[in-house]
Scaffold this active site. Structure first.
Site, PDB file in Angstrom:
ATOM      1  N   TYR A 223       0.721  -1.276  -0.025  1.00 33.59           N
ATOM      2  CA  TYR A 223       0.052   0.112   0.123  1.00 33.59           C
ATOM      3  C   TYR A 223       0.774   1.214  -0.197  1.00 33.59           C
ATOM      4  O   TYR A 223       1.571   1.664   0.883  1.00 33.59           O
ATOM      5  CB  TYR A 223      -0.827   0.201   1.277  1.00 33.59           C
ATOM      6  CG  TYR A 223      -1.880  -1.112   1.322  1.00 33.59           C
ATOM      7  CD1 TYR A 223      -2.171  -1.819   0.195  1.00 33.59           C
ATOM      8  CD2 TYR A 223      -2.625  -1.467   2.434  1.00 33.59           C
ATOM      9  CE1 TYR A 223      -3.098  -2.836   0.278  1.00 33.59           C
ATOM     10  CE2 TYR A 223      -3.308  -2.574   2.826  1.00 33.59           C
ATOM     11  CZ  TYR A 223      -3.597  -3.237   1.566  1.00 33.59           C
ATOM     12  OH  TYR A 223      -4.709  -4.298   1.808  1.00 33.59           O
TER      13      TYR A 223
ATOM     14  N   HIS B 221      -0.743 -12.460   1.217  1.00 37.29           N
ATOM     15  CA  HIS B 221      -1.611 -11.327   0.580  1.00 37.29           C
ATOM     16  C   HIS B 221      -2.351 -11.914  -0.580  1.00 37.29           C
ATOM     17  O   HIS B 221      -3.544 -11.864  -0.529  1.00 37.29           O
ATOM     18  CB  HIS B 221      -0.942 -10.287  -0.190  1.00 37.29           C
ATOM     19  CG  HIS B 221      -1.730  -8.970  -0.100  1.00 37.29           C
ATOM     20  ND1 HIS B 221      -1.381  -7.513  -0.021  1.00 37.29           N
ATOM     21  CD2 HIS B 221      -2.913  -8.660  -0.154  1.00 37.29           C
ATOM     22  CE1 HIS B 221      -2.049  -6.692  -0.044  1.00 37.29           C
ATOM     23  NE2 HIS B 221      -3.161  -7.299  -0.347  1.00 37.29           N
TER      24      HIS B 221
ATOM     25  N   PRO C 213     -16.069  -4.310   3.472  1.00 35.94           N
ATOM     26  CA  PRO C 213     -17.394  -4.547   3.770  1.00 35.94           C
ATOM     27  C   PRO C 213     -18.607  -3.695   3.322  1.00 35.94           C
ATOM     28  O   PRO C 213     -19.917  -3.971   3.458  1.00 35.94           O
ATOM     29  CB  PRO C 213     -17.460  -4.597   5.093  1.00 35.94           C
ATOM     30  CG  PRO C 213     -16.360  -3.666   5.678  1.00 35.94           C
ATOM     31  CD  PRO C 213     -15.112  -3.829   4.357  1.00 35.94           C
ATOM     32  N   LEU C 214     -18.379  -2.399   2.788  1.00 39.29           N
ATOM     33  CA  LEU C 214     -18.933  -1.302   2.400  1.00 39.29           C
ATOM     34  C   LEU C 214     -19.266  -1.548   0.948  1.00 39.29           C
ATOM     35  O   LEU C 214     -19.649  -0.240   0.285  1.00 39.29           O
ATOM     36  CB  LEU C 214     -18.938   0.049   3.136  1.00 39.29           C
ATOM     37  CG  LEU C 214     -18.720   0.405   4.498  1.00 39.29           C
ATOM     38  CD1 LEU C 214     -18.264   1.327   5.006  1.00 39.29           C
ATOM     39  CD2 LEU C 214     -20.106  -0.490   5.108  1.00 39.29           C
ATOM     40  N   GLY C 215     -18.728  -2.418   0.082  1.00 38.74           N
ATOM     41  CA  GLY C 215     -18.631  -2.567  -1.178  1.00 38.74           C
ATOM     42  C   GLY C 215     -17.672  -1.322  -1.845  1.00 38.74           C
ATOM     43  O   GLY C 215     -18.330  -0.888  -2.688  1.00 38.74           O
ATOM     44  N   ARG C 216     -16.685  -1.053  -0.918  1.00 42.10           N
ATOM     45  CA  ARG C 216     -15.695   0.035  -1.597  1.00 42.10           C
ATOM     46  C   ARG C 216     -16.568   1.463  -1.353  1.00 42.10           C
ATOM     47  O   ARG C 216     -16.359   2.196  -2.342  1.00 42.10           O
ATOM     48  CB  ARG C 216     -15.103  -0.186  -2.725  1.00 42.10           C
ATOM     49  CG  ARG C 216     -14.393  -1.638  -2.840  1.00 42.10           C
ATOM     50  CD  ARG C 216     -13.685  -1.585  -4.070  1.00 42.10           C
ATOM     51  NE  ARG C 216     -12.845  -2.998  -4.044  1.00 42.10           N
ATOM     52  CZ  ARG C 216     -11.904  -3.389  -3.521  1.00 42.10           C
ATOM     53  NH1 ARG C 216     -11.208  -2.548  -2.657  1.00 42.10           N
ATOM     54  NH2 ARG C 216     -11.214  -4.553  -3.423  1.00 42.10           N
ATOM     55  N   GLY C 217     -17.612   1.417  -0.660  1.00 46.86           N
ATOM     56  CA  GLY C 217     -18.362   2.705  -0.567  1.00 46.86           C
ATOM     57  C   GLY C 217     -19.777   2.661  -1.215  1.00 46.86           C
ATOM     58  O   GLY C 217     -20.671   3.498  -0.963  1.00 46.86           O
ATOM     59  N   PHE C 218     -19.774   1.798  -2.314  1.00 47.32           N
ATOM     60  CA  PHE C 218     -20.864   1.776  -3.111  1.00 47.32           C
ATOM     61  C   PHE C 218     -22.186   1.592  -2.136  1.00 47.32           C
ATOM     62  O   PHE C 218     -23.398   2.022  -2.711  1.00 47.32           O
ATOM     63  CB  PHE C 218     -20.747   0.903  -4.309  1.00 47.32           C
ATOM     64  CG  PHE C 218     -21.821   0.764  -5.342  1.00 47.32           C
ATOM     65  CD1 PHE C 218     -21.563   1.652  -6.644  1.00 47.32           C
ATOM     66  CD2 PHE C 218     -22.959   0.416  -4.980  1.00 47.32           C
ATOM     67  CE1 PHE C 218     -22.406   1.821  -7.395  1.00 47.32           C
ATOM     68  CE2 PHE C 218     -24.045   0.672  -6.135  1.00 47.32           C
ATOM     69  CZ  PHE C 218     -23.702   1.087  -7.291  1.00 47.32           C
TER      70      PHE C 218
END
Length: 323
Positions: free
Chosen positions: A55, A123, A202-207
């Site tokens: 990262y 990873h 877990p938030l769908g990358r914000g979607f």
């Protein structure tokens, strides 16, 4: 304070903090804001901090190390190795050869400024080594005291069994959310072996929060080209986000909290400990995410949410994946 749970023997907060976006992939970030968010996370009891050597080409581990300065005993550090981007993203290699494993760990310890990593993940399954050889090298890191617990990410059930046969695996980190449930093919083995699940995105990358539109994203944000966020797929997937929002409105909570509460609600069904690591760069969003631990989804909400993954359009990545 955030309640505690167990990942294959490692005591951690029931929700972690994904730190990737503080360095790369999600557009511009701010060092001072990120450091403050890490400090705030520890203050409220979110002590599992997730990073990786790739990262920001090491930037994220340095940042996390600065964020925990003077507070090492208050946190559990999870880091990852194995995605070698040194020849460019188009030529990335998933590595697991033993000398690379050991060099990677030493470099991560130096960037983090610590003498051990609490949870060290492979990873991705390696392209250039058998999983037994890679896990064997990781086991030597445990024996030397540089690592406490081992994890793997995005593995099949067969690879997980093979890895666990060499050394106990504490956790599997995989993408898991209302619109990505592939890891449920592996959770029966995890339940059998006592291995925890650490869902990323877990938030769908914000979607799933309903607040992210591809056309409004920073050009450096990888979601601007992600198949699920663009074109016809984005329009079709909006139905999923709208359903999450409808449930949230009825329960008088936020969509992000509904998405996270659904993830937590799967632990009993799957028979595994689940510790999601939603990423954020802002303390107020972190507080909102933590509040999801107190959200209870009723039967009607679960009935609306459970089938949503069948409606998702578009692949998870445009290439081999960023995480």
């Amino acid at each position: 304070m955030v309640k505690r749970t167990n990942l294959g023997g490692l005591d951690v907060s029931a929700q972690g903090l994904g730190c990737m976006g503080m360095s790369e992939y999600y557009g511009e970030s701010d060092w001072d804001t990120s450091i403050a968010t890490i400090g705030h996370a520890i203050d409220v009891g979110v002590t599992l901090l997730d990073t990786a050597d790739q990262y920001g080409a090491g930037h994220n581990e340095v940042l996390v190390g600065r964020g925990i300065a003077g507070r090492r005993d208050d946190v559990q550090i999870a880091s990852k190795f194995g995605i070698d981007r040194s020849s460019g993203d188009e030529n990335r290699v998933h590595r697991g050869d033993p000398p690379y494993v050991k060099r990677s760990c030493d470099a991560s310890l130096l960037r983090l400024g610590v003498d051990h990593i609490d949870l060290y993940y492979l990873h991705r399954p390696p392209d250039n080594a058998e999983i037994e050889d890679t896990i064997g090298a990781m086991a030597e890191l445990v024996q030397s005291g540089k690592v406490r617990y081992l994890g793997v990410s995005e593995v099949s059930a067969d690879l997980l069994r093979r890895a666990h046969a060499v050394h106990p695996i504490a956790a599997v980190q995989s993408e898991y959310s209302l619109w990505t449930r592939d890891v449920e093919q592996v959770t029966p083995v995890m339940a059998e072996l006592g291995i925890g699940l650490v869902p990323y995105a877990p938030l769908g990358r914000g979607f799933l929060t309903g607040s992210v539109k591809a056309e409004n994203l920073d050009p450096n944000d990888f979601r601007a080209k992600n198949p699920r966020f663009t074109g016809d797929a984005s329009q079709q997937n909006q139905i999923i986000a709208d359903t999450v929002r409808a449930v949230a409105d009825r329960l008088d909570v936020l969509p992000a909290q509904v998405a996270l509460a659904w993830v937590y609600a799967q632990a009993e069904r799957l028979g595994v400990s689940i510790v999601p690591i939603p990423g954020t760069r802002h303390s107020e969003r972190l507080d909102q995410n933590v509040a999801s631990l107190d959200v209870v989804l009723d039967d009607d909400a679960l009935a609306q949410l459970q089938p949503l993954s069948d409606r998702v359009q578009g692949g998870r990545y445009a290439d081999r994946g960023v995480r």
